[in-house]
Enzyme design. Structure first.
Site, PDB file in Angstrom:
ATOM      1  N   CYS A   1       0.831  -1.200   0.000  1.00  0.00           N
ATOM      2  CA  CYS A   1       0.000   0.000   0.000  1.00  0.00           C
ATOM      3  C   CYS A   1       0.871   1.259   0.000  1.00  0.00           C
ATOM      4  O   CYS A   1       1.533   1.539  -0.986  1.00  0.00           O
ATOM      5  CB  CYS A   1      -0.980  -0.031   1.162  1.00  0.00           C
ATOM      6  SG  CYS A   1      -2.379   1.117   0.943  1.00  0.00           S
TER       7      CYS A   1
ATOM      8  N   HIS B   1      -3.492  -5.419   1.149  1.00  0.00           N
ATOM      9  CA  HIS B   1      -3.314  -5.732   2.563  1.00  0.00           C
ATOM     10  C   HIS B   1      -3.738  -7.182   2.787  1.00  0.00           C
ATOM     11  O   HIS B   1      -4.673  -7.679   2.160  1.00  0.00           O
ATOM     12  CB  HIS B   1      -4.190  -4.813   3.427  1.00  0.00           C
ATOM     13  CG  HIS B   1      -3.749  -3.389   3.430  1.00  0.00           C
ATOM     14  ND1 HIS B   1      -2.596  -2.982   4.050  1.00  0.00           N
ATOM     15  CD2 HIS B   1      -4.311  -2.273   2.901  1.00  0.00           C
ATOM     16  CE1 HIS B   1      -2.466  -1.670   3.913  1.00  0.00           C
ATOM     17  NE2 HIS B   1      -3.489  -1.220   3.219  1.00  0.00           N
TER      18      HIS B   1
END
Length: 542
Positions: A345, A476
């Site tokens: 991310c 994630h």
């Protein structure tokens, strides 16, 4: 997991857990009680009206809530919804936060504006969510935040005693004896509450006790006589709890050096606004892996892998990383050829050559910055946040250095599942223009995964260098995928001349076992019959 349909005319029983301070163990005790009530045949659900956390959870419908309530829903055997955490505060910096209401970004607000303008209208949002849960489940376990005795905050409180009053909820007060001063914390809290608030407290729970209970007993007797409130149990200190945390304060207790008895050394860069740090929990649970957290120059060394995790302020944390001298340390480690560099991310965005925030999405100020420059990628932050669960497989030409002993390269590719929470769009830039060392930048890259968002069209996600040494993804939870995680780790092992371990454990089974283990400890040390009486429902053990 399933969502139950309403089956009653009377609302669910409710119980609220509050604490004498932050990080006293409220979330873990609530999670354990969720599992106990499920085991006892009830249908429990968690609730926290307002949560402040950077480690969030994405619901099945793509909304964002605090991670603790998502995990507690899993302990209850149900799907998490935004009713379980209708208001989420995600700190950015300079006393400003992103306010998320029912899983969707609402506004960026200063602490004073939030208190002055938002809190007075928040009661309806909170109570509507709670009432929907009470119409659906048998028991709702409400969790407070911080301390109910914050004098400067009490008049506009929506998460502790005011909420208990609105819901007419009995309260259990949790305190951490390991940090010292447990009796002062409990009695001091009582002394600072109004009489009608004290009447709501039906019991104390003392958490994280390491010693001989017989030596503590005189203090417990004094406490009960002094306050008139019973101690419902003393919970032992459990140093190895593997229930996902949401507050980065837990990282203060994580190792900063590699364990000597572990064969793989993985270093995670801990920047100030680290988010979703639980992405590495599954790695830390592997028998051959040491995960450590690095904050300063000189701590990194030459690990087998460096992970740049998520962050709520990518540019700000990138600049902080540079200021601390970690950029040079990362460069030197990767250039040895013995270290992989992985970005997730915000960390993935840092791996590129440039970051642009023209609409002041992240920090409140338009800004741009050179990335670390390992991948020919550019990221632009947009006003709309992407929050979604995804699933897919490795791309056909995935460059990752997976174990040759794995079947991941066969027709049966490992499933890759995860979730996205980001406000940036990252694109390949074949001719990057940057002011940093261009010799680092690799334009020889391939995509990592082929994924779908819901029922949408499959697309390529993530990039890595063709030699597999540097790679990044928005996913994630990527290491929660068991076959992928173990194959990647075995690839690191093979690079060191070590034999692969192949399968070790599954994240889902380990999580369920941990829920049951912690629930058994709590059940053993709490007066559950008294807790059922407080709830006003039948105990299966009576």
């Amino acid at each position: 997991m399933s969502t139950f349909e309403p089956s009653r005319t009377n609302p669910a029983a409710i119980l609220m857990l509050q604490g004498t301070a932050s990080d006293v163990g409220k979330s873990v005790v609530t999670t354990a009680l969720c599992r106990i009530f499920l085991q006892d045949g009830y249908r429990p659900a968690p609730f926290k009206s307002q949560n402040m956390a950077l480690n969030s959870y994405v619901t099945e419908d793509g909304k964002e809530i605090g991670r603790a309530q998502g995990v507690q829903a899993e302990a209850c055997g149900i799907e998490a919804t935004t009713d379980m955490n209708p208001i989420l505060i995600k700190p950015v910096k300079d006393m400003h936060s992103q306010i998320v209401v029912h899983g969707v970004p609402y506004a960026y607000m200063s602490a004073s504006d939030y208190r002055k303008d938002f809190l007075p209208q928040a009661k309806h949002t909170v109570m509507d969510a709670l009432n929907r849960l009470r119409d659906t489940y048998d028991i709702v376990l409400m969790e407070g935040a911080g301390s109910p005795a914050e004098i400067n905050l009490k008049d506009r409180d929506i998460v502790n005693m005011n909420l208990a009053g609105w819901a007419d909820a009995p309260v259990l007060l949790v305190s951490d004896i390991d940090r010292g001063g447990v009796f002062a914390s409990l009695v001091g809290t009582i002394e600072l509450l109004e009489p009608h608030e004290v009447q709501r407290i039906r019991g104390f729970i003392i958490n994280k006790f390491r010693g001989d209970l017989s030596l503590l007993q005189p203090g417990l007797d004094w406490l009960e006589e002094r306050t008139g409130i019973p101690v419902l149990g003393v919970l032992p200190y459990l140093p190895d709890i593997r229930i996902e945390a949401e507050d980065s304060v837990v990282l203060d207790k994580k190792p900063k050096e590699s364990a000597k008895d572990k064969e793989l050394d993985i270093a995670v860069i801990r920047y100030p606004r680290i988010s979703n740090f639980t992405d590495t929990d599954a790695l830390a649970a592997e028998p051959d892996v040491s995960v450590r957290y690095v904050t300063e120059a000189g701590q990194l060394g030459v690990p087998d892998a460096i992970i740049l995790p998520g962050t709520k302020d990518t540019i700000g944390d990138l600049l902080e990383l540079r200021e601390r001298g970690l950029e040079d340390d990362i460069r030197e480690a990767v250039k040895t050829g013995r270290t992989q560099l992985v970005g997730i991310c915000g960390g993935y965005q840092m791996l590129g050559t440039a970051l642009f925030d023209p609409d002041a999405v992240e920090s409140g100020l338009p800004q741009q910055a050179d990335g670390l420059g390992w991948l020919a990628l550019s990221t632009t932050f947009l006003k709309e946040k992407q929050t979604v669960r995804v699933q897919g497989t490795l791309s056909n030409h995935c460059p990752l250095l997976l174990s040759s002993a794995s079947d991941s390269g066969s027709a049966s590719k490992p499933v890759i599942g995860g979730y996205e929470i980001h406000m940036g769009v990252t694109e390949y830039v074949p001719e990057p223009r940057i002011s940093i060392d261009k010799a680092l930048v690799s334009t020889k890259m391939k995509t990592l995964f082929q994924i779908r968002r819901g029922e949408g069209t499959a697309f390529e996600e993530g990039w890595g260098t063709t030699d597999g040494r540097v790679w990044g993804t928005y996913l994630h939870g990527v290491f929660d995928n068991d076959r992928f995680r173990r194959s990647w780790l075995d690839g690191l092992r093979q690079a060191k001349g070590l034999v692969p371990l192949d399968s070790t454990f599954t994240v889902r089974e380990a999580k369920e076992q941990e829920f049951d283990r912690v629930a058994e400890v709590v059940r053993t040390h709490l007066d559950m019959e008294q807790i059922y009486r407080i709830l006003g429902i039948s105990s299966p053990i009576s």
